[in-house]
Enzyme design. Sequence first.
Site, PDB file in Angstrom:
ATOM      1  N   GLU A   1      42.750  45.523  52.923  1.00 50.13           N
ATOM      2  CA  GLU A   1      41.820  46.133  53.862  1.00 50.13           C
ATOM      3  C   GLU A   1      42.557  45.663  55.222  1.00 50.13           C
ATOM      4  O   GLU A   1      43.039  46.348  56.059  1.00 50.13           O
ATOM      5  CB  GLU A   1      40.571  45.573  53.932  1.00 50.13           C
ATOM      6  CG  GLU A   1      39.702  46.375  54.783  1.00 50.13           C
ATOM      7  CD  GLU A   1      38.206  46.021  54.805  1.00 50.13           C
ATOM      8  OE1 GLU A   1      37.850  44.753  53.826  1.00 50.13           O
ATOM      9  OE2 GLU A   1      37.320  46.439  55.366  1.00 50.13           O
TER      10      GLU A   1
ATOM     11  N   ASN B   1      60.379  60.622  28.170  1.00 53.38           N
ATOM     12  CA  ASN B   1      61.431  61.136  27.674  1.00 53.38           C
ATOM     13  C   ASN B   1      62.032  62.027  28.578  1.00 53.38           C
ATOM     14  O   ASN B   1      63.376  62.238  28.607  1.00 53.38           O
ATOM     15  CB  ASN B   1      61.017  62.016  26.531  1.00 53.38           C
ATOM     16  CG  ASN B   1      61.617  61.490  25.102  1.00 53.38           C
ATOM     17  OD1 ASN B   1      62.833  61.201  25.024  1.00 53.38           O
ATOM     18  ND2 ASN B   1      60.910  61.376  24.072  1.00 53.38           N
TER      19      ASN B   1
ATOM     20  N   HIS C   1      37.433  49.178  51.767  1.00 51.73           N
ATOM     21  CA  HIS C   1      36.145  48.436  52.212  1.00 51.73           C
ATOM     22  C   HIS C   1      35.044  48.269  51.242  1.00 51.73           C
ATOM     23  O   HIS C   1      34.530  47.322  51.101  1.00 51.73           O
ATOM     24  CB  HIS C   1      36.049  49.097  53.653  1.00 51.73           C
ATOM     25  CG  HIS C   1      34.804  48.282  54.406  1.00 51.73           C
ATOM     26  ND1 HIS C   1      34.879  47.143  54.827  1.00 51.73           N
ATOM     27  CD2 HIS C   1      33.604  48.872  54.762  1.00 51.73           C
ATOM     28  CE1 HIS C   1      33.920  46.934  55.474  1.00 51.73           C
ATOM     29  NE2 HIS C   1      33.261  47.808  55.313  1.00 51.73           N
TER      30      HIS C   1
END
Lengths: 157, 694
Positions: free
Chosen positions: B74, B431, B52
């Site tokens: 929203e 990794n 908002h």
Amino acid sequence: MGIREQQYVVMAVGVERYGAPVEQVLSIEKRLEVTRVPKTLPFIKGIMNLRGAVVPVIDLAERIGLTSGASGEDSRIVVVDVDSMLVGMTVDAVTDVVTLDESMVEPAPSIVGGLRAEYLKGVAKLDDRLLILLNLSRLLSDVEERQLRAVEKSLQG
Amino acid sequence: MEEVPLVQNEEYLQAFLEESQENVQTMGDLCLRLEQQGPSDDLFAAMFRAAHTLKGMSASMGFTRMATLTHRLEDLLGVLRSHPSKLTAAVTDALFEGIDHLSVLLNQIISTHSDEGTADEEPIAQLTVWHARLTEANANSLESTHVAATSPHQTSGRGVLEDFPEESMTVAMAAQAEGLLVGVLTVCIHPSCPMKAVRALLVLRELEQMADCLGCVPSANDIQEGKYDSELRWLVALTGQDEAPVLRAIENISEVTAVRFDVWDGEASGGKNDTGSPLLEKVEKTAPVEADHPGIPPKRQSGPVSADGESVRLERTIRVPVERMDVLLNLLSEFVIARTSMETLALARDDAELTERVSQLTRISGDIQSGLMSLRMVPVDTLFQRFPRLVRDLSKSLKKDIRLELSGGDTELDRTVIDEMGEALVHLIRNAADHGIESAEQRLAKGKSAHGTMRLVAYSSGQNVYLEVSDDGAGINAETVLAKGVERGLVDAETAKTWKPGQIYGLLFASGFSTAAQVTDISGRGVGLDAVKAKVESLSGRISIDSELGRGTTFRIQLPLTLAVLPALLFTVQKDQFAVPLGSVDEVIYVEKSDLDSIRGERMLKYREKVLPLVDLSFEFYGERTSQAFPWPVLICREGNRAVGLIVENLMGEQEIVNKPLGSYLKHVEGFSGATILGDGSMGLILDLHQWAV
């Protein structure tokens, strides 16, 4: 100064005269104390404190394949700024600043002194003597290459 | 008054970007928690608030694409909030995509000052589709509480909910049932105030710190477009005990001419004025209102207001380009050098008064230095916060259940180091996820939990900060690595037999080295670890690996706390001066001939029941063995779990030095991390111990 003209700082190295483009010359120093740097190429003399900046110093004579010897009263360190990299070059003397017209510059023969043509911008006749114009970017950019070759050589014995 | 094109206003833009980045990050974090912890109203509410705020801010700055996107987010969040059970993995993905796209838009705004031109139809469409799908079963969207258009007109203040839409009543009742103080806050803004939309937003942001906003008049859209006369009214549920702090905070916003709070005390009454605070008139816009109003306890002053009356919140932080701080740091370096030379001078002259003055300078410069350093320090959190998302994505694409634990996020590190380390850590995390942690089946077969755990830890110790990336996965098979190393010719089979695990793991950092059975999308191309090592070393850091087969692997990165000024030990070799960071020196000892030993012709040092390799720096530097008489000064330096003794000539004492890089021309020079200018103007090279100790 015309558009085809270029100024050069004239440096004496041994019996020869070399020219460095004036806009690449940052300053000309009387001998400053040079601190040697271990384990590097012979022509790299070390580093100096140039008003707070660390600047490497090379012996121009040795670099271009002549015997070194810039230690006399007139010797100077010419500090050049090449692509934002500062390097000091020891020379026997700085004699003059000259203006050359492009038409006076001839292409370099394949080898001048100890230097191959690729390190040169050309040569010019000045007062019946030869002025060798240096290509500084090239001259100062192949240091790694040379280091590598030196290491290889020492490995091969 | 004409609206000023907002984007032209750098200051607002900066504040907007700063806040928006924070909000987008928050939404990402919350979304991640949503996925991990399952739906909860708190999470939805927090995300909804962030969305908002973003919507409001982007709309008022004129970034319509961003506003549309946040609006869709929203909407979807609103539906989810009332129907948490509808949250599926696919919906979460759509949310993630939407949030990601917000980052894209923000980055675009940073570079072009506009959010035009990015293809954002896809994420928006996604969100819209989901919204439609979820509302099909006539879900009652929360958007409606955000007020349908009632025409903005003047109100008397009688009957506080009079102008608010029907739904507001329901929401207000719910809030009241929770024991919150509910009422209508009326804020009057100077009618000729420029950039009214922004002003209203400032009020709203201040308000949201202390209250939940349940509705507003005029409508949110009108407010965002600055379409109001002077009066703004919010239906709010206060989070605090009384309204006084709210009133004072809002009064302090410039251009606010009056503010009032009317308590709403239930469905029946429709509100009354007598319990409300009086309509406070601001005396002067620059004077913070003091506690002489009835019912306002004399506490919590919301900070000073600047001379031009701008909002306080915008001025609590300033953004300064790092380059500008670097200039200051360079100047400080010069200062330290000058100070050191005065110190030398004072000592040489044996002048007590001068010495006293210099030590005063030393103290002050020390304070300036630590102050300046602290400006550059940022918590590691800023680096860590992007990793939960990375691990989540890796988890999904590798189909492994990986949990990430973070700790030590408040450890501080130099900004430059943080910026530089991001990529390296990403490499290590990829990794660990790809090679370290096994699949659930493999883990279960080994008697481990089905989910893998990755830990990201930061801590500081002495002059160093450590970052660790560890996993509880398969560990590194030293034999495989060694075999590969021999095969690649990185080490010969004979030497290999004498190697300890630490040395073997070191092979992993060799360029192009990979033991991954197959190259995956994530890692295994053998690029990465060598790049990580290079990056760490370029920051004067070290990296090491600990691993236990079957139990897991830890990558440990050691980084210097600061890069600029460091305490060092000065010494000479063949009359040349050198420095070594004090942090790397364990001890300085004097060695007699009887302390020497020899193993296979190599000179070694007997030290605390051990035998250490001895490095003759004179020989290493200049090819001449030291010719000095015993006892020799020797620096015992430790490098990870290896120690080495360095023979030097003379010890010159400790000094704070400034590390200046040798520059690109000398970048081939090995063994030195830089040079420093000493007190007398001469120079000394700084040893990079890493290269001498191996």
